[in-house]
Design a protein around this motif. Sequence first.
Motif, PDB file in Angstrom:
ATOM      1  N   UNK A 105      27.483  85.091  82.753  1.00  0.00           N
ATOM      2  CA  UNK A 105      27.093  85.703  81.473  1.00  0.00           C
ATOM      3  C   UNK A 105      27.126  84.675  80.339  1.00  0.00           C
ATOM      4  N   UNK A 106      28.166  83.843  80.291  1.00  0.00           N
ATOM      5  CA  UNK A 106      28.232  82.812  79.247  1.00  0.00           C
ATOM      6  C   UNK A 106      27.103  81.797  79.393  1.00  0.00           C
ATOM      7  N   UNK A 107      26.804  81.413  80.642  1.00  0.00           N
ATOM      8  CA  UNK A 107      25.714  80.462  80.871  1.00  0.00           C
ATOM      9  C   UNK A 107      24.392  81.052  80.400  1.00  0.00           C
ATOM     10  N   UNK A 108      24.146  82.307  80.746  1.00  0.00           N
ATOM     11  CA  UNK A 108      22.876  82.937  80.384  1.00  0.00           C
ATOM     12  C   UNK A 108      22.727  83.046  78.864  1.00  0.00           C
ATOM     13  N   UNK A 109      23.795  83.407  78.168  1.00  0.00           N
ATOM     14  CA  UNK A 109      23.743  83.492  76.700  1.00  0.00           C
ATOM     15  C   UNK A 109      23.498  82.115  76.083  1.00  0.00           C
ATOM     16  N   UNK A 110      24.176  81.091  76.617  1.00  0.00           N
ATOM     17  CA  UNK A 110      23.989  79.738  76.117  1.00  0.00           C
ATOM     18  C   UNK A 110      22.569  79.255  76.396  1.00  0.00           C
ATOM     19  N   UNK A 111      22.071  79.554  77.588  1.00  0.00           N
ATOM     20  CA  UNK A 111      20.711  79.165  77.955  1.00  0.00           C
ATOM     21  C   UNK A 111      19.705  79.791  76.989  1.00  0.00           C
ATOM     22  N   UNK A 113      15.637  78.409  72.738  1.00  0.00           N
ATOM     23  CA  UNK A 113      14.853  78.899  71.605  1.00  0.00           C
ATOM     24  C   UNK A 113      14.035  77.775  70.986  1.00  0.00           C
ATOM     25  N   UNK A 114      14.645  76.593  70.845  1.00  0.00           N
ATOM     26  CA  UNK A 114      13.933  75.471  70.230  1.00  0.00           C
ATOM     27  C   UNK A 114      12.766  75.008  71.108  1.00  0.00           C
ATOM     28  N   UNK A 115      12.943  75.039  72.425  1.00  0.00           N
ATOM     29  CA  UNK A 115      11.840  74.674  73.329  1.00  0.00           C
ATOM     30  C   UNK A 115      10.707  75.692  73.212  1.00  0.00           C
ATOM     31  N   UNK A 116      11.063  76.972  73.187  1.00  0.00           N
ATOM     32  CA  UNK A 116      10.047  78.022  73.067  1.00  0.00           C
ATOM     33  C   UNK A 116       9.271  77.871  71.760  1.00  0.00           C
ATOM     34  N   UNK A 117       9.988  77.565  70.685  1.00  0.00           N
ATOM     35  CA  UNK A 117       9.332  77.373  69.398  1.00  0.00           C
ATOM     36  C   UNK A 117       8.434  76.142  69.415  1.00  0.00           C
ATOM     37  N   UNK A 118       8.920  75.067  70.016  1.00  0.00           N
ATOM     38  CA  UNK A 118       8.168  73.819  70.090  1.00  0.00           C
ATOM     39  C   UNK A 118       6.814  74.010  70.767  1.00  0.00           C
ATOM     40  N   UNK A 119       6.781  74.857  71.795  1.00  0.00           N
ATOM     41  CA  UNK A 119       5.552  75.064  72.561  1.00  0.00           C
ATOM     42  C   UNK A 119       4.869  76.389  72.253  1.00  0.00           C
ATOM     43  N   UNK A 120       5.455  77.190  71.355  1.00  0.00           N
ATOM     44  CA  UNK A 120       4.845  78.467  70.991  1.00  0.00           C
ATOM     45  C   UNK A 120       4.793  79.443  72.144  1.00  0.00           C
ATOM     46  N   UNK A 121       5.819  79.426  73.010  1.00  0.00           N
ATOM     47  CA  UNK A 121       5.827  80.298  74.186  1.00  0.00           C
ATOM     48  C   UNK A 121       7.247  80.810  74.431  1.00  0.00           C
ATOM     49  N   UNK A 122       7.469  82.066  74.106  1.00  0.00           N
ATOM     50  CA  UNK A 122       8.791  82.666  74.283  1.00  0.00           C
ATOM     51  C   UNK A 122       8.923  83.390  75.628  1.00  0.00           C
ATOM     52  N   UNK A 123       7.951  83.179  76.507  1.00  0.00           N
ATOM     53  CA  UNK A 123       8.023  83.793  77.835  1.00  0.00           C
ATOM     54  C   UNK A 123       8.427  82.769  78.893  1.00  0.00           C
ATOM     55  N   UNK A 124       8.952  81.621  78.471  1.00  0.00           N
ATOM     56  CA  UNK A 124       9.361  80.605  79.437  1.00  0.00           C
ATOM     57  C   UNK A 124      10.502  81.143  80.304  1.00  0.00           C
ATOM     58  N   UNK A 125      10.556  80.645  81.525  1.00  0.00           N
ATOM     59  CA  UNK A 125      11.504  81.162  82.518  1.00  0.00           C
ATOM     60  C   UNK A 125      12.962  81.173  82.055  1.00  0.00           C
ATOM     61  N   UNK A 126      13.439  80.132  81.376  1.00  0.00           N
ATOM     62  CA  UNK A 126      14.842  80.182  80.950  1.00  0.00           C
ATOM     63  C   UNK A 126      15.156  81.346  79.995  1.00  0.00           C
ATOM     64  N   UNK A 127      14.145  81.859  79.317  1.00  0.00           N
ATOM     65  CA  UNK A 127      14.357  82.988  78.404  1.00  0.00           C
ATOM     66  C   UNK A 127      14.143  84.338  79.071  1.00  0.00           C
ATOM     67  N   UNK A 128      13.639  84.331  80.292  1.00  0.00           N
ATOM     68  CA  UNK A 128      13.383  85.598  80.988  1.00  0.00           C
ATOM     69  C   UNK A 128      14.229  85.765  82.240  1.00  0.00           C
ATOM     70  N   UNK A 129      15.029  84.754  82.570  1.00  0.00           N
ATOM     71  CA  UNK A 129      15.883  84.829  83.752  1.00  0.00           C
ATOM     72  C   UNK A 129      16.889  85.973  83.615  1.00  0.00           C
ATOM     73  N   UNK A 130      17.142  86.666  84.708  1.00  0.00           N
ATOM     74  CA  UNK A 130      18.095  87.775  84.682  1.00  0.00           C
ATOM     75  C   UNK A 130      19.486  87.296  85.087  1.00  0.00           C
TER      76      UNK A 130
END
Length: 166
Positions: free
Chosen positions: A16-22, A27-44
Amino acid sequence: MGMSVTIDPATAQDAEQILKLQYLCYQSEAELYGDYSIEPLTETLADLRTEIAETCVLVARLGTEVVGAVRGRVDADGTACIGRLIVHPRMQRHGLGGRLLVAIEARLAAERDAARYRLFTGHRSEGNLRLYRRLGYAPVATEEVSRHLSLVTLEKEVSASLAAGV
């Protein structure tokens, strides 16, 4: 008195801590590329727990807080695929990312017979590219994923001294 950061294998209780930190770190990578659907942000959480059980996942701890993590696995051909290197924003630029990367390289070579290391990052992720190059990685391929994103694959061989346990 300040606490020092330790690096240890992750446990299921760290998921849980790893997922929250991830989520925070990507967020900065998603913003940099304009894509908030990247795998690290959607991993369960379930997917992460499975990965902790089946691969090599290391965490950096400051006391009981997970402030960094990295993952790796070794393919049948001896290629160690390293990914999801994350460091809490307040802990960045103090060498922790490099420490995590060196730690997982050593573990994958010693415990899983890695012959070479491979990782990737986005072409605009200059901080990541600088870190990887400083630690001996060289670009071997670039793949255009979309109009806004190309993934740069970098590799390095396991050094003979590390493989021999020196």
